[in-house]
Design an enzyme around this catalytic site. Structure first.
Site, PDB file in Angstrom:
ATOM      1  CB  ALA A 117      -0.854  20.206  -6.996  1.00 55.07           C
ATOM      2  CG  ASP A 139      -1.778   1.436   1.294  1.00 55.02           C
ATOM      3  OD1 ASP A 139      -1.967   2.450   0.071  1.00 55.02           O
ATOM      4  OD2 ASP A 139      -2.566   1.606   1.771  1.00 55.02           O
ATOM      5  CE1 TYR A 183      -3.517  11.690 -10.481  1.00 56.03           C
ATOM      6  CE2 TYR A 183      -4.597  13.164 -12.852  1.00 56.03           C
ATOM      7  CZ  TYR A 183      -4.009  12.256 -12.331  1.00 56.03           C
ATOM      8  OH  TYR A 183      -3.935  11.347 -12.950  1.00 56.03           O
ATOM      9  CE  LYS A 213      -0.331  11.448 -11.579  1.00 56.61           C
ATOM     10  NZ  LYS A 213       0.437  10.405 -11.498  1.00 56.61           N
ATOM     11  CB  SER A 240      -0.766  13.154 -15.940  1.00 61.39           C
ATOM     12  OG  SER A 240      -2.414  13.339 -16.456  1.00 61.39           O
TER      13      SER A 240
HETATM   14  N1  NAP Z   1      -6.184   6.851 -17.095  1.00 58.26           N
HETATM   15  C1  NAP Z   1      -5.608   8.234 -17.363  1.00 58.26           C
HETATM   16  O1  NAP Z   1      -6.879   8.837 -18.117  1.00 58.26           O
HETATM   17  C2  NAP Z   1      -4.244   8.478 -16.778  1.00 58.26           C
HETATM   18  C3  NAP Z   1      -4.317   9.744 -17.876  1.00 58.26           C
HETATM   19  C4  NAP Z   1      -3.057   9.733 -17.337  1.00 58.26           C
HETATM   20  C5  NAP Z   1      -2.111   9.675 -16.058  1.00 58.26           C
HETATM   21  N2  NAP Z   1      -2.375   8.526 -15.725  1.00 58.26           N
HETATM   22  C6  NAP Z   1      -1.711   7.952 -14.275  1.00 58.26           C
HETATM   23  O2  NAP Z   1      -1.401   6.468 -15.155  1.00 58.26           O
HETATM   24  C7  NAP Z   1      -1.009   6.018 -13.632  1.00 58.26           C
HETATM   25  C8  NAP Z   1      -2.056   4.326 -13.708  1.00 58.26           C
HETATM   26  O3  NAP Z   1      -3.091   4.925 -14.126  1.00 58.26           O
HETATM   27  P1  NAP Z   1      -4.418   4.038 -14.538  1.00 58.26           P
HETATM   28  O4  NAP Z   1      -4.861   4.942 -15.750  1.00 58.26           O
HETATM   29  O5  NAP Z   1      -3.907   2.261 -14.456  1.00 58.26           O
HETATM   30  O6  NAP Z   1      -4.944   3.845 -13.240  1.00 58.26           O
HETATM   31  P2  NAP Z   1      -6.140   1.913 -12.469  1.00 58.26           P
HETATM   32  O7  NAP Z   1      -6.520   1.716 -13.562  1.00 58.26           O
HETATM   33  O8  NAP Z   1      -6.774   3.125 -10.867  1.00 58.26           O
HETATM   34  O9  NAP Z   1      -5.053   2.034 -12.030  1.00 58.26           O
HETATM   35  C9  NAP Z   1      -3.812   2.417 -10.849  1.00 58.26           C
HETATM   36  C10 NAP Z   1      -3.306   1.328  -9.868  1.00 58.26           C
HETATM   37  O10 NAP Z   1      -2.794   2.334  -9.014  1.00 58.26           O
HETATM   38  C11 NAP Z   1      -2.265   0.829  -8.218  1.00 58.26           C
HETATM   39  N3  NAP Z   1      -2.846   1.324  -6.994  1.00 58.26           N
HETATM   40  C12 NAP Z   1      -4.049   2.413  -6.376  1.00 58.26           C
HETATM   41  N4  NAP Z   1      -3.688   3.013  -4.848  1.00 58.26           N
HETATM   42  C13 NAP Z   1      -2.568   1.640  -4.606  1.00 58.26           C
HETATM   43  C14 NAP Z   1      -2.238   2.203  -3.350  1.00 58.26           C
HETATM   44  N5  NAP Z   1      -2.891   2.400  -2.250  1.00 58.26           N
HETATM   45  N6  NAP Z   1      -0.948   1.557  -3.041  1.00 58.26           N
HETATM   46  C15 NAP Z   1      -0.185   0.701  -4.250  1.00 58.26           C
HETATM   47  N7  NAP Z   1      -0.802   0.807  -5.394  1.00 58.26           N
HETATM   48  C16 NAP Z   1      -2.033   1.501  -5.662  1.00 58.26           C
HETATM   49  C17 NAP Z   1      -4.025   0.195  -8.509  1.00 58.26           C
HETATM   50  O11 NAP Z   1      -3.837  -1.512  -7.600  1.00 58.26           O
HETATM   51  P3  NAP Z   1      -4.529  -1.864  -6.341  1.00 58.26           P
HETATM   52  O12 NAP Z   1      -6.117  -1.265  -5.927  1.00 58.26           O
HETATM   53  O13 NAP Z   1      -4.971  -2.756  -5.927  1.00 58.26           O
HETATM   54  O14 NAP Z   1      -3.884  -1.150  -5.015  1.00 58.26           O
HETATM   55  C18 NAP Z   1      -3.464   0.035  -9.929  1.00 58.26           C
HETATM   56  O15 NAP Z   1      -2.887  -1.530  -9.791  1.00 58.26           O
HETATM   57  C19 NAP Z   1      -1.308   6.495 -12.560  1.00 58.26           C
HETATM   58  O16 NAP Z   1      -0.407   7.822 -11.320  1.00 58.26           O
HETATM   59  C20 NAP Z   1      -2.571   8.244 -13.063  1.00 58.26           C
HETATM   60  O17 NAP Z   1      -2.205   9.078 -11.868  1.00 58.26           O
HETATM   61  C21 NAP Z   1      -3.995   7.586 -15.821  1.00 58.26           C
END
Ligand code: NAP
Length: 253
Positions: free
Chosen positions: A153, A59, A151, A155, A138
């Site tokens: 900030a 976590d 969020y 990034k 991001s």
């Molecule tokens: N999707 C978008 O539109 C987007 C755009 C720009 C940037 N991003 C960035 O991309 C990255 C990945 O996001 P995603 O889009 O793939 O979202 P996602 O599908 O929600 O995946 C997030 C991942 O982070 C893990 N996570 C969440 N809280 C956690 C914690 N407390 N400890 C350890 N792991 C944790 C989750 O796993 P568990 O729940 O199993 O812990 C999951 O594997 C993030 O940094 C996000 O800000 C996303």
């Protein structure tokens, strides 16, 4: 034997990093909170690609999470030559109306644990050849974001930190890349209460395309995924900040 550590590998972009890096022959350590998801992905990848895949539940929104994870890697003697700092979440709402604790956890996960893990793993990265770090930032990094103030900030921090590290680690031949996706298909939007925003309704990129671009360009300091996002970042650079922040807030409605 060397490994790439991928945080947030149980879903979304992180799980796709695992799939595409496994296909390239990387041995992997996958971490997130949901161990069952990590284990089933690991089993699939082992069978499909004949690589080593380890899983560690962590976590990283807790203050001890990254230290415990780094200790687990060290205790097992797993040498790291790739680090994908991907785990992160967002939340939509006014700063003063979102729970403070959730926003502080966001900073812990998106920023503090990312720094902590990078610092602790740098000795291992230095001791291996062709090491690399991918920090998932991001397009939110390029302007302020009303209704997602913290969020955006976090990034901006990840982008700035990664660019500085890119220069600092160049002499050591450690590549550092800030990956800047725009809206991407994953669990992120529902977790952040964003599925009905103009931003996501305008269309999201597949996580497969995002990761393909990230891996092809991991030697670059900043990687913005897709022409639409490249243009929007370029336009943001040309526009006054008073305009870009208003536009970012409008897209969250
Ligand atoms: N999707 C978008 O539109 C987007 C755009 C720009 C940037 N991003 C960035 O991309 C990255 C990945 O996001 P995603 O889009 O793939 O979202 P996602 O599908 O929600 O995946 C997030 C991942 O982070 C893990 N996570 C969440 N809280 C956690 C914690 N407390 N400890 C350890 N792991 C944790 C989750 O796993 P568990 O729940 O199993 O812990 C999951 O594997 C993030 O940094 C996000 O800000 C996303």
């Amino acid at each position: 034997m060397t490994y790439t550590l991928i945080t947030g590998a149980s879903a979304g972009i992180g799980a796709v990093f695992a799939e595409q890096m496994a296909a390239q022959g990387h041995n992997l350590i996958l971490t997130a909170r949901r161990k069952d998801k990590l284990d089933s992905l690991a089993e699939t990848l082992r069978q499909k690609y004949s690589i080593n895949v380890e899983t560690v539940s962590s976590d990283l929104a807790s203050s001890q999470g990254s230290e415990a994870l780094a200790n687990e890697l060290a205790n097992n003697g797993w040498a790291i030559n790739g680090l994908v700092n991907n785990a992160g979440f967002g939340d939509r709402g006014l700063f003063e109306e979102l729970p403070l604790n959730r926003q502080l956890q966001m900073i812990q996960l998106n920023v503090t644990s990312l720094i902590d893990l990078t610092y602790r793993l740098l000795p291992s990265l230095h001791s291996q050849k062709n090491s690399f770090i991918i920090n998932v930032a991001s397009t939110a990094a390029f302007q302020a974001g009303p209704k997602m103030a913290i969020y955006y900030a976090t990034k901006a921090f990840v982008l700035s930190f990664s660019e500085a590290l890119f220069e600092e680690l160049k002499p050591a031949n450690i590549a550092v890349s800030a990956l800047c996706p725009g809206a991407t298909e994953s669990e992120f939007a529902s977790e952040a209460n964003m599925t009905n925003t103009k931003l996501f309704k305008a269309g999201a990129m597949s996580a497969e395309d995002v990761v393909r671009i990230a891996l092809k360009n991991k030697h670059k300091a900043i990687v913005i995924t897709g022409l639409k996002n490249v243009i929007s970042v370029y336009m943001a650079k040309l526009s006054p900040r008073s305009v870009t922040r208003k536009l970012a807030g409008w897209l969250q409605a």
